[in-house]
Enzyme design. Structure first.
Site, PDB file in Angstrom:
ATOM      1  N   GLU A 173       0.885  -1.171  -0.112  1.00 27.99           N
ATOM      2  CA  GLU A 173       0.067  -0.138  -0.413  1.00 27.99           C
ATOM      3  C   GLU A 173       1.040   0.873  -0.019  1.00 27.99           C
ATOM      4  O   GLU A 173       0.478   2.204  -0.686  1.00 27.99           O
ATOM      5  CB  GLU A 173      -0.592  -0.225   0.967  1.00 27.99           C
ATOM      6  N   CYS A 189      -0.815  -3.052   8.233  1.00 28.05           N
ATOM      7  CA  CYS A 189      -0.957  -3.204   9.641  1.00 28.05           C
ATOM      8  C   CYS A 189      -0.990  -1.472  10.200  1.00 28.05           C
ATOM      9  O   CYS A 189      -0.618  -0.485   9.978  1.00 28.05           O
ATOM     10  CB  CYS A 189       0.656  -3.293   9.460  1.00 28.05           C
TER      11      CYS A 189
END
Length: 382
Positions: A54, A77
């Site tokens: 990402e 995360c």
């Protein structure tokens, strides 16, 4: 196909591109779509690349990410690791909506990334193409939850469940000899080619020394993964009988690990001089390496997945020990008949029968051959 599904499939394809290059991390792919539904950034995570998918996609998109949608196969995360929290990067980029297949299987962080995004006012939709995403990271899920590798048992056999013709010198039934099925490969070229894809999906391949002595295999995956960590070739060899002239020895480049349970130090040192890693593991009552201990041993090297390609005894030992998570069994339209080597065979008298049930079965076709894929254990639950 909806727009969301189209971009999510793109994210999954990007995640698959990291297979063989991402372990022990999960495979991740990301797509950034701007407010006009145009793809403006993509990313694939690799271990050497450090940055998560990402972040790579957001960096490529730049200011075009603001007000856009981010498609991910795995939850961003929310904790500090080798990189900063990806959820923070998503928020800072001005993403308006996140579409994600599944949450992180790590029980210590699962759901926290989504919670952080929602707290920042970002719309989060979870579950699109989840089954595909879960299969993609099943090894990571098993490893992160239990700290032992995800194990797949692969075999190629005839319709009557035989993995090799009768041993040399034994009588061959007339009907088998007439069928011409007693030599060469069990399955065809298409199936054998797919085996290399299976190997590429795993960190290690495991076989018994009997297979090495009988077939002299290379046990490689024919890929470019060696740029970081080649496929680890693991041989179970209780008494260190591995032939010095085997192709494994001749091609060793630090990627062959011999696990033994009982042998003298002289033979161990001889093999180590040839470039092999030779390590002792605890044995089970019959003197063979204890496969539960073998898996815990491999986990110390961050081996998250193991593909077993053994003979009948290794197959029996793996199944009876409870280390196998998944089966991938190839079948060829052939009959080898009486005297041929069965798929499983116990080491001798006194060993119990193996009775197991597979679930979530899937059939695959490879030319004239087919394969049955099924799970003995769910890596996300068991």
């Amino acid at each position: 196909m909806t727009t969301d599904e189209q971009f999510m499939r793109r994210a999954l394809d990007l995640a698959r591109a990291g297979i063989g290059l991402v372990s022990p991390n999960p495979a991740g792919g990301a797509v950034v779509v701007d407010s006009s539904a145009k793809e403006v950034g993509t990313g694939t995570h690799t271990y050497d690349g450090v940055k998560h998918a990402e972040v790579l996609a957001l960096e490529q998109a730049g200011p075009r990410a603001r007000g856009g949608t981010l498609y991910l196969n795995l939850e961003p995360c929310s904790h500090q690791g080798r990189t900063g929290p990806c959820a923070d990067a998503v928020i800072a980029a001005g993403i308006k909506r996140v579409v994600c297949s599944m949450q992180d299987p790590n029980p210590q962080v699962a759901g926290q990334g989504f919670a952080k995004l929602r707290a920042a006012g970002i719309q989060v939709d979870v579950g699109l193409l989840e089954a595909e995403a879960r299969r993609l990271n099943e090894a990571f899920a098993k490893f992160i939850r239990h700290r032992i590798p995800f194990v797949t048992l692969k075999a190629a056999m005839t319709l009557d469940g035989k993995i090799a013709p009768p041993p040399a010198g034994s009588p061959v039934p007339k009907e088998v000899a007439a069928g011409g099925s007693t030599g060469g490969w069990i399955t065809g070229e298409i199936a054998r080619k797919y085996v290399h894809e299976l190997r590429h999906e795993h960190d290690a391949i495991m076989a018994g020394v009997g297979t090495v002595i009988a077939d002299d295999p290379l046990l490689t995956d024919r890929s470019d993964r060696a740029r970081r960590r080649p496929l680890l070739r693991v041989i179970l060899d209780s008494f260190l009988r591995l032939p010095d002239a085997s192709r494994l020895v001749k091609t060793v480049q630090g990627d062959v690990l011999i696990l033994y349970s009982q042998a003298d130090d002289n033979r161990k040192h001889e093999l180590e001089k040839l470039g092999l890693r030779v390590e002792q593991v605890p044995s089970q009552p019959d003197g063979r390496p204890n496969l539960q201990e073998v898996m815990r041993h491999l986990a110390k090297y961050d081996i998250t997945s193991v593909l077993i390609e053994g003979g009948a005894t290794v197959n029996w030992t793996a199944l009876s020990s409870g280390v196998v998570d998944k089966l991938f069994l190839f079948y060829a339209p052939k009959i080898l008949g009486e005297g041929a080597v069965p798929f499983v065979a116990s080491p001798g008298p006194g060993h119990s029968h193996v009775v197991l049930s597979a679930r979530h079965l899937c059939l695959h076709r490879f030319g004239e051959d087919f394969a049955v894929e099924g799970y003995l254990r769910d890596p996300y639950r068991d």
